[in-house]
Design a protein around this motif. Structure first.
Motif, PDB file in Angstrom:
ATOM      1  N   LEU A 109       6.496 -13.038  -6.818  1.00 29.91           N
ATOM      2  CA  LEU A 109       5.795 -12.244  -7.837  1.00 29.91           C
ATOM      3  C   LEU A 109       4.597 -11.518  -7.237  1.00 29.91           C
ATOM      4  O   LEU A 109       4.352 -10.347  -7.522  1.00 29.91           O
ATOM      5  CB  LEU A 109       5.338 -13.146  -8.981  1.00 29.91           C
ATOM      6  N   GLY A 110       3.834 -12.235  -6.407  1.00 30.31           N
ATOM      7  CA  GLY A 110       2.684 -11.613  -5.756  1.00 30.31           C
ATOM      8  C   GLY A 110       3.093 -10.471  -4.857  1.00 30.31           C
ATOM      9  O   GLY A 110       2.440  -9.413  -4.819  1.00 30.31           O
TER      10      GLY A 110
ATOM     11  N   ASN B 216      -5.831  -4.649  -1.766  1.00 28.95           N
ATOM     12  CA  ASN B 216      -5.686  -5.819  -2.660  1.00 28.95           C
ATOM     13  C   ASN B 216      -7.023  -6.498  -2.940  1.00 28.95           C
ATOM     14  O   ASN B 216      -7.113  -7.732  -3.021  1.00 28.95           O
ATOM     15  CB  ASN B 216      -4.706  -6.843  -2.070  1.00 28.95           C
TER      16      ASN B 216
ATOM     17  N   GLY C 255      -0.735 -15.897  -4.350  1.00 26.32           N
ATOM     18  CA  GLY C 255       0.082 -14.709  -4.185  1.00 26.32           C
ATOM     19  C   GLY C 255       1.088 -14.845  -3.061  1.00 26.32           C
ATOM     20  O   GLY C 255       1.644 -15.916  -2.831  1.00 26.32           O
TER      21      GLY C 255
ATOM     22  N   GLN D 234       1.722  -1.926  -6.402  1.00 23.25           N
ATOM     23  CA  GLN D 234       0.329  -1.468  -6.347  1.00 23.25           C
ATOM     24  C   GLN D 234       0.075  -0.556  -5.157  1.00 23.25           C
ATOM     25  O   GLN D 234      -0.490   0.534  -5.299  1.00 23.25           O
ATOM     26  CB  GLN D 234      -0.568  -2.705  -6.272  1.00 23.25           C
TER      27      GLN D 234
ATOM     28  N   ARG E 233       4.192  -7.443  -7.014  1.00 21.95           N
ATOM     29  CA  ARG E 233       2.994  -6.773  -7.553  1.00 21.95           C
ATOM     30  C   ARG E 233       2.310  -5.936  -6.477  1.00 21.95           C
ATOM     31  O   ARG E 233       1.901  -4.799  -6.710  1.00 21.95           O
ATOM     32  CB  ARG E 233       2.011  -7.814  -8.088  1.00 21.95           C
ATOM     33  N   SER E 234       2.180  -6.531  -5.292  1.00 21.26           N
ATOM     34  CA  SER E 234       1.510  -5.821  -4.210  1.00 21.26           C
ATOM     35  C   SER E 234       2.276  -4.573  -3.814  1.00 21.26           C
ATOM     36  O   SER E 234       1.685  -3.520  -3.557  1.00 21.26           O
ATOM     37  CB  SER E 234       1.356  -6.753  -3.001  1.00 21.26           C
TER      38      SER E 234
ATOM     39  N   MET F 179      -4.219  -8.062  -7.841  1.00 18.15           N
ATOM     40  CA  MET F 179      -3.084  -8.608  -8.585  1.00 18.15           C
ATOM     41  C   MET F 179      -2.166  -9.438  -7.687  1.00 18.15           C
ATOM     42  O   MET F 179      -1.561 -10.410  -8.118  1.00 18.15           O
ATOM     43  CB  MET F 179      -2.274  -7.474  -9.207  1.00 18.15           C
ATOM     44  N   ALA F 180      -2.053  -9.034  -6.424  1.00 18.68           N
ATOM     45  CA  ALA F 180      -1.142  -9.731  -5.515  1.00 18.68           C
ATOM     46  C   ALA F 180      -1.646 -11.132  -5.165  1.00 18.68           C
ATOM     47  O   ALA F 180      -0.865 -11.981  -4.745  1.00 18.68           O
ATOM     48  CB  ALA F 180      -0.964  -8.916  -4.240  1.00 18.68           C
TER      49      ALA F 180
ATOM     50  N   ARG G  50      -5.424  -6.248 -15.660  1.00 20.28           N
ATOM     51  CA  ARG G  50      -4.038  -6.683 -15.802  1.00 20.28           C
ATOM     52  C   ARG G  50      -3.148  -5.720 -15.028  1.00 20.28           C
ATOM     53  O   ARG G  50      -3.549  -4.586 -14.748  1.00 20.28           O
ATOM     54  CB  ARG G  50      -3.609  -6.695 -17.276  1.00 20.28           C
ATOM     55  N   ILE G  51      -1.932  -6.140 -14.731  1.00 21.52           N
ATOM     56  CA  ILE G  51      -1.040  -5.310 -13.931  1.00 21.52           C
ATOM     57  C   ILE G  51      -0.709  -4.002 -14.645  1.00 21.52           C
ATOM     58  O   ILE G  51      -0.594  -2.949 -14.022  1.00 21.52           O
ATOM     59  CB  ILE G  51       0.246  -6.087 -13.551  1.00 21.52           C
ATOM     60  N   ASP G  52      -0.576  -4.036 -15.987  1.00 23.87           N
ATOM     61  CA  ASP G  52      -0.277  -2.796 -16.719  1.00 23.87           C
ATOM     62  C   ASP G  52      -1.481  -1.850 -16.704  1.00 23.87           C
ATOM     63  O   ASP G  52      -1.328  -0.628 -16.589  1.00 23.87           O
ATOM     64  CB  ASP G  52       0.160  -3.115 -18.152  1.00 23.87           C
TER      65      ASP G  52
END
Length: 358
Positions: free
Chosen positions: A159-160, A227, A243, A167, A163-164, A233-234, A325-327
């Motif tokens: 997941l990390g 990051n 992450g 991003q 996300r990275s 987020m990551a 948040r990621i969004d």
């Protein structure tokens, strides 16, 4: 003006006079490699300590104050701990990719150093597409992060890493367009040409409003690409434990940790080069007396002073703003920064063609 060109040229000439060309070239490569590794070690120690001191200053506390005078040897103790710590490899991981990922990330950080000009006449490789080279090579670091997350066989790591990846790929667009703003004003991708174009003033001041907008967007995008909070987020510890490097320990973790801080230095060095003149002293148009006084300050001091100022700004962000948040993170890029960057690049093109900059 202080220059290291005489030193580098004399070393180059001595090597080629005393050895055959192939051996001399290999020795030059070895010297450059040792200097880059030494710079990495220095940055790892200094930037971690700087991070702790800046955070303690902003939070009204003392920070590290036990090991050495004012706690300055704390990072040395942490480094020794990581060196002697056993590197654990979990079961069911892809061992090849798991071990290769941190090496790839640190190699990318090393390669980006090539076009940077640390002082007048002190540069590893003055390639004629320097800005494009930096932008292209820096994007490879996401491969190492995705590799680490997938090879770890851990859902939090994956997941990390995802996300990275989202991003970094997103914010590279805004960072690239910000860098392109200065390329348009200069008319060259070569780092030495960009610095020389700022002899009568840094682009941040003589590039009008588009240069200021590009600088602000670049700093935001650079913070996200490395990051760093509020875009971490990551590595969101409260959600993903650590992450993409959750399963790493010992020197493998140390390589990821070092690469993060070296990347901060690299993006700030690029920002200082493009917008603040790199090693170029602060000059104002035709103010010859003032410019002459500024020339007395050695060029490495100008370069590292500007770079560490931008590093302080990025650290300031971390200890000021809450995590997004990621969004929210992706909305900021795709709905705000990218459209503003596109309009800004059109505006700076008009200014460059009309010759309206100073």
């Amino acid at each position: 003006m202080f220059s290291l060109e005489d030193i580098t040229q004399s070393v180059h000439n001595w090597l080629y006079e005393t050895m055959n060309p192939t051996l001399a070239l290999m020795v030059e490569f070895a010297i450059i490699g040792v200097l880059v590794i030494a710079l990495f070690a220095f940055l790892g120690l200094v930037l971690v300590m700087m991070e702790r001191k800046v955070s303690s200053w902003m939070q009204l506390r003392l920070g590290p104050n036990r090991i050495g005078p004012w706690g300055w040897f704390q990072t040395v103790a942490d480094t020794l701990k990581l060196i002697v710590k056993e590197g654990m490899t979990p079961n069911n991981v892809d061992r090849l990719l798991f071990n290769l990922a941190p090496i790839l990330v640190i190699i990318v950080s090393m390669v980006i150093m090539a076009p940077l000009m640390f002082a007048k006449g002190f540069q590893i490789w003055d390639i004629n597409i320097g800005v494009l080279f930096v932008s292209a090579v820096s994007s490879l670091s996401v491969i190492g992060i995705l590799m680490a997350g997938w090879a770890s066989n851990n859902k939090y790591s994956l997941l990390g890493a995802m996300r990275s990846g989202a991003q970094i790929v997103s914010y590279e667009l805004s960072a690239g367009l910000s860098m392109l703003t200065i390329v348009v004003l200069t008319g060259s991708l070569k780092v030495s040409d960009i610095i020389q174009a700022q002899e009568t003033g840094w682009w941040l001041f003589k590039g009008h409003i588009p240069a200021i907008i590009a600088f602000v967007i670049f700093i935001i995008a650079a913070t996200a690409e490395t990051n760093r909070a509020p875009f971490d987020m990551a590595e969101a510890e409260s959600e993903l434990t650590a992450g993409f490097h959750t399963e790493y320990s010992g020197m493998k973790f140390a390589l990821f940790f070092l690469a993060e801080y070296v990347n901060i230095f690299v993006v700030c060095a690029i920002g200082a080069t493009l917008f603040l003149g790199g090693w170029m002293p602060f000059h104002v148009g035709n103010w010859e007396q003032f410019n002459h006084i500024m020339d007395y300050i050695p060029t490495p001091i100008w370069f590292f002073g500007k770079t560490f100022f931008l590093i302080f700004v990025i650290m300031w962000f971390r200890w000021t703003f809450p995590r997004l948040r990621i969004d929210q993170l992706l909305n900021l890029e795709w709905k705000y920064l990218l459209p503003i960057s596109i309009v800004n690049i059109l505006l700076v093109t008009v200014i460059a063609l009309a010759g309206w900059h100073f």
